[in-house]
Enzyme design. Structure first.
Site, PDB file in Angstrom:
ATOM      1  NE  ARG A   1       2.902  14.874  -8.907  1.00 29.92           N
ATOM      2  CZ  ARG A   1       2.996  16.142  -8.518  1.00 29.92           C
ATOM      3  NH1 ARG A   1       3.788  16.977  -9.158  1.00 29.92           N
ATOM      4  NH2 ARG A   1       2.321  16.577  -7.476  1.00 29.92           N
TER       5      ARG A   1
ATOM      6  CE  LYS B   1       4.657  20.432  -3.830  1.00 28.54           C
ATOM      7  NZ  LYS B   1       4.504  19.054  -3.331  1.00 28.54           N
TER       8      LYS B   1
ATOM      9  CB  ALA C   1       2.263  20.599 -11.779  1.00 30.75           C
TER      10      ALA C   1
ATOM     11  CD1 TRP D   1      -2.753  14.830   7.588  1.00 28.92           C
ATOM     12  CD2 TRP D   1      -3.651  14.828   9.635  1.00 28.92           C
ATOM     13  NE1 TRP D   1      -1.735  15.057   8.492  1.00 28.92           N
ATOM     14  CE2 TRP D   1      -2.254  15.066   9.751  1.00 28.92           C
ATOM     15  CE3 TRP D   1      -4.416  14.793  10.801  1.00 28.92           C
ATOM     16  CZ2 TRP D   1      -1.625  15.265  10.985  1.00 28.92           C
ATOM     17  CZ3 TRP D   1      -3.788  14.984  12.028  1.00 28.92           C
ATOM     18  CH2 TRP D   1      -2.408  15.222  12.109  1.00 28.92           C
TER      19      TRP D   1
ATOM     20  CB  THR E   1      -3.385  13.986   2.586  1.00 29.22           C
ATOM     21  OG1 THR E   1      -2.061  14.389   2.937  1.00 29.22           O
ATOM     22  CG2 THR E   1      -4.057  13.340   3.786  1.00 29.22           C
TER      23      THR E   1
ATOM     24  CG  PHE F   1      -6.521  21.446   7.736  1.00 30.04           C
ATOM     25  CD1 PHE F   1      -5.172  21.609   7.985  1.00 30.04           C
ATOM     26  CD2 PHE F   1      -6.908  21.052   6.456  1.00 30.04           C
ATOM     27  CE1 PHE F   1      -4.225  21.395   6.990  1.00 30.04           C
ATOM     28  CE2 PHE F   1      -5.985  20.836   5.462  1.00 30.04           C
ATOM     29  CZ  PHE F   1      -4.639  21.007   5.733  1.00 30.04           C
TER      30      PHE F   1
ATOM     31  CE  LYS G   1      -2.403  17.941  -6.466  1.00 31.05           C
ATOM     32  NZ  LYS G   1      -1.614  18.933  -5.748  1.00 31.05           N
TER      33      LYS G   1
ATOM     34  CG  PHE H   1       1.487  23.112  -8.194  1.00 33.64           C
ATOM     35  CD1 PHE H   1       1.810  23.225  -6.851  1.00 33.64           C
ATOM     36  CD2 PHE H   1       2.524  23.066  -9.111  1.00 33.64           C
ATOM     37  CE1 PHE H   1       3.138  23.307  -6.430  1.00 33.64           C
ATOM     38  CE2 PHE H   1       3.850  23.151  -8.704  1.00 33.64           C
ATOM     39  CZ  PHE H   1       4.153  23.274  -7.365  1.00 33.64           C
TER      40      PHE H   1
END
Length: 560
Positions: free
Chosen positions: A98, A109, A277, A413, A77, A385, A75, A305
């Site tokens: 954030r 994480k 979150a 990415w 990214t 991906f 997210k 999230f």
């Protein structure tokens, strides 16, 4: 042709950053409206917001996602990549993110600075101590804890019931050993013995307050309203009664200023505040988002999230606190995560499996329905991906098109902004051509039970809500204390639409159990705890910290 696969930190360390002063000059920020923190970071003065107060706001784009899985959704990214892409197509764009917490950074994480060729830099600084904001929040929170215990030790004029002191201490690290502690041991000179504990700093109400405050005056007012516990008559006792709000505001006077950095492509990014979150509201600060909207024609921001957590709280809580009008929501989905929601184990995700992906689409569909319930335009971004098959991508795009869902592939990415220009064009087109009927899901005049039920049924797809005996008593106490008109911040597992993290996809026929309510009176919301959500996480069997190092020149390694 694919680029050579490098780690995030290798990509970040190889980039050519421009001095932050150049970013400042491009944004036409005056010399007395910012302060340098080294060559590549700056803090912006709140006076800048005052100067730009009459300027028209840019369009705010909220990036959210399906329920996260260990496969990763990217997210942050996509947020960074979309911001870079919008600038590439000629749109003056700011990014608002954030600040990462050291707990997840050192745990499992990972950071919150994007990835690949869509990162904010200096990556090492952002993921570690940055400009010290989180440390300032830790200090302010623990200063209040010390003043509470000193007050009790010195005679307890406020008649605080030591069994009902709710203010714990905090640490910006995952440390399960500190969840429950006894303090004040060792005799009369060392305080009054009582049970307490630690939360992680990003779960602190002071973090939520910093992120929802609109200026220093509002910050102090919110701090003064914090409930620290209850007296012997079970009446709430506040920071104002302890006369601590001035000192706390003083400790936070620099932390309230938003931080300016840049992406790998020199797109300006404001990074400020970082509440979790699943236990808080999961959004960067109101000040940073509103300031970004004054400095750019478009703002790309995110909420933590899936859409059932961060986006719901952005739209029901942050929007109200900051009087923010969102223009569009981007819902990030990956083939990998959809396959996991369809039942595929993590170690088999590289294999094409169209049928499993189709099964997992129910999760994406529910999040789309939730955003539609808010009346907002939306676009699904497929975060590509390297092992995604062309067939899987085609099936996902066709499914979206058949359901009238705007969709676009993003390869940010691997290719940065260049890989997101199609998504950027689609986002601008949908904003320009769609009707925006945004409205929060519930009215603040509704009862606490009704607010929770609305979220559970509309956003999670639950059949209903049950309250434990303790939560039912707290409901009555909150009404007595005049807190019923506050919005609700749900504390729930991020992995499932339900309160059971094992229920992937789109579970049906479940109820949400509220086991406890907590008041965050300074932040201005009620926290409803469900499932086994903990406010102090633990470290995994092999923490990410074990892979980290620094060489003799000070160059970091192993940081993602």
């Amino acid at each position: 042709m694919s680029r050579e696969v490098k780690s995030d930190i290798e990509i970040a360390q190889a980039c050519e950053m421009v001095k932050i002063k150049e970013i400042i000059e491009d944004l036409q920020i005056k010399e007395d409206e910012w302060e340098p923190h080294g060559h590549y970071k700056g803090k912006l003065s709140l006076d800048l917001m005052n100067r730009l107060s009459e300027q028209k706001d840019g369009k705010i784009i909220l990036v959210t996602a399906i329920n996260p899985t260990p496969a990763g959704e990217g997210k942050s990214t996509v947020t960074v990549g979309l911001g870079q892409a919008l600038n590439r197509i000629g749109k003056k764009t700011m990014i608002a993110l954030r600040e990462p917490s050291l707990g997840p950074t050192m745990g499992i994480k990972g950071g919150a600075a994007g990835g690949g060729y869509s990162q904010v830099v200096p990556m090492e600084d952002i993921n570690l101590h940055f400009t010290g904001d989180i440390h300032a929040i830790t200090t302010a929170h623990n200063a209040l804890a010390a003043m509470i215990d000193n007050h009790i030790h010195r005679g307890n004029q406020l008649d605080l019931d030591v069994r009902r002191v709710t203010w714990k201490r905090v640490l910006d690290m995952n440390d399960r050993s500190l969840r429950h502690v006894n303090i004040g041991l060792g005799g009369p000179l060392h305080g009054v013995p009582r049970e307490s504990g630690f939360d992680i700093t990003v779960a602190s109400e002071i973090m939520a307050i910093l992120c929802l405050a609109t200026d220093l005056k509002d910050l102090k007012a919110r701090l003064s309203r914090i409930v620290i516990g209850y007296n012997s008559k079970q009446e709430p006792v506040t920071v104002e009664e302890l006369e601590a709000q001035g000192a706390l505001t003083l400790l936070l006077k620099e932390a309230i200023k938003p931080n300016l950095v840049q992406t790998l492509e020199n797109t300006p990014a404001l990074i400020h505040g970082g509440p979790f979150a699943n236990i808080a509201h999961g959004c960067n600060s109101v000040i940073a988002t509103k300031l970004a909207a004054k400095l750019g024609d478009y703002v790309v921001t995110e909420a933590g999230f899936g859409a059932d957590l961060g986006a719901e709280k952005f739209l029901n809580i942050k929007m109200r606190a900051g009087n923010i009008d969102p223009s569009l929501v981007v819902i990030v989905a990956t083939i990998r995560a959809l396959k996991m929601h369809g039942g595929v184990p993590k170690d088999e995700l590289k294999k094409p499996d169209v049928e499993a992906m189709k099964k997992g689409l129910s999760n994406l569909e529910k999040h789309v329905e939730s955003i539609r319930a808010f009346g907002l335009p939306h676009v699904v971004a497929i975060n590509r991906f390297v092992h995604d098959s062309e067939e899987e991508i085609a099936v996902l795009k066709k499914w979206c098109e058949d359901k009238g869902i705007e969709v676009e592939l993003a390869n940010v990415w691997e290719y940065g902004g260049e890989g997101g220009t199609d998504l950027a064009e689609k986002v601008v087109k949908v904003i320009d051509e769609s009707e925006n009927h945004f409205k929060p899901l519930y009215d603040l005049e509704a009862s606490i039970e009704k607010k929770i039920e609305t979220i559970a049924k509309t956003v999670y797809g639950a059949s209903g809500v049950t309250f434990t005996k303790e939560a039912s008593k707290q409901l009555q106490d909150f009404k007595t204390n005049g807190w019923e008109r506050l919005p609700v911040c749900m504390a729930k597992s991020q992995y499932s639409l339900s309160d059971d993290p094992a229920k992937l996809g789109r579970p049906e026929g479940f109820t949400i159990t509220v086991r406890e309510l907590k008041i965050s009176n300074g932040a201005g919301f009620i926290v409803a705890l469900t499932g086994n959500i903990m406010t102090m996480p633990g470290l995994p069997a092999r923490p990410a910290a074990m892979n980290m190092d620094v060489d003799e020149s000070g160059k970091a390694t192993g940081l993602f």
